[in-house]
Design a protein around this motif. Sequence first.
Motif, short mmCIF file in Angstrom:
data_model
loop_
_atom_site.label_atom_id
_atom_site.label_comp_id
_atom_site.label_asym_id
_atom_site.label_seq_id
_atom_site.Cartn_x
_atom_site.Cartn_y
_atom_site.Cartn_z
N GLY A 212 105.18 61.74 11.59
CA GLY A 212 106.19 62.36 10.74
C GLY A 212 107.16 63.27 11.44
O GLY A 212 107.67 64.22 10.86
N GLU B 217 110.15 62.94 12.10
CA GLU B 217 111.49 62.95 11.50
C GLU B 217 111.63 64.00 10.40
O GLU B 217 112.71 64.25 9.90
CB GLU B 217 111.88 61.57 10.98
CG GLU B 217 111.04 61.02 9.88
CD GLU B 217 109.79 60.28 10.35
OE1 GLU B 217 109.07 59.78 9.47
OE2 GLU B 217 109.52 60.21 11.55
N LYS B 218 110.54 64.67 10.03
CA LYS B 218 110.58 65.72 9.01
C LYS B 218 110.87 67.10 9.60
O LYS B 218 110.98 68.07 8.85
CB LYS B 218 109.27 65.75 8.25
CG LYS B 218 109.02 64.48 7.45
CD LYS B 218 107.67 64.50 6.78
CE LYS B 218 107.40 63.15 6.13
NZ LYS B 218 106.02 63.02 5.69
N VAL B 219 111.00 67.21 10.92
CA VAL B 219 111.34 68.51 11.53
C VAL B 219 112.71 68.93 11.01
O VAL B 219 113.67 68.15 11.08
CB VAL B 219 111.34 68.41 13.08
CG1 VAL B 219 111.81 69.71 13.70
CG2 VAL B 219 109.96 68.03 13.60
N PRO B 220 112.83 70.14 10.46
CA PRO B 220 114.11 70.56 9.86
C PRO B 220 115.23 70.70 10.89
O PRO B 220 114.98 71.09 12.03
CB PRO B 220 113.78 71.92 9.23
CG PRO B 220 112.52 72.38 9.88
CD PRO B 220 111.80 71.16 10.36
N CYS C 251 116.89 68.57 12.57
CA CYS C 251 116.61 67.82 13.79
C CYS C 251 116.91 66.34 13.56
O CYS C 251 116.47 65.76 12.58
CB CYS C 251 115.15 68.01 14.17
SG CYS C 251 114.70 67.21 15.69
N ASP C 252 117.67 65.76 14.49
CA ASP C 252 117.92 64.32 14.49
C ASP C 252 116.98 63.68 15.50
O ASP C 252 116.77 64.22 16.58
CB ASP C 252 119.37 64.03 14.88
CG ASP C 252 120.37 64.64 13.92
OD1 ASP C 252 120.11 64.65 12.71
OD2 ASP C 252 121.42 65.13 14.39
N LYS D 164 115.23 57.52 8.85
CA LYS D 164 115.85 58.73 9.39
C LYS D 164 115.90 58.75 10.92
O LYS D 164 116.36 59.71 11.50
CB LYS D 164 115.10 59.96 8.89
CG LYS D 164 115.20 60.16 7.40
CD LYS D 164 114.50 61.42 6.98
CE LYS D 164 114.61 61.61 5.48
NZ LYS D 164 113.95 62.83 5.05
#
Length: 99
Positions: free
Chosen positions: A48, A50-53, A55-56, A74
């Motif tokens: 997960g 891609e759930k880091v705030p 952050c691309d 994402k």
Amino acid sequence: MKQEQLDVFLLTKPPFSPRSELCLKLAARSGKARIYLAGDGVYNLLTGIEKVPECDVYACKEDLEARAIMAGEKVTVPDDFYSDFIEDIMEHCRHEYTF
């Protein structure tokens, strides 16, 4: 016009390694980060990342294919991963980190 400045991370370590955990903590604190996943770093897509705030996430297509991992919606999978990575470092980078 001033270009966007961001922190660029290259993550090649698998999930749950101390280096991966440090990378994710720094990226979360960055405020504006871009994480490039290569090598065993693409396994972080299974946890997960891609759930880091703020952050691309970018992943290397060849490394995804070699490990039979699918990128989520994402996650950006550029045709020329390393060219995009170098362009970000040269033109948009505030700080660069390698793990």
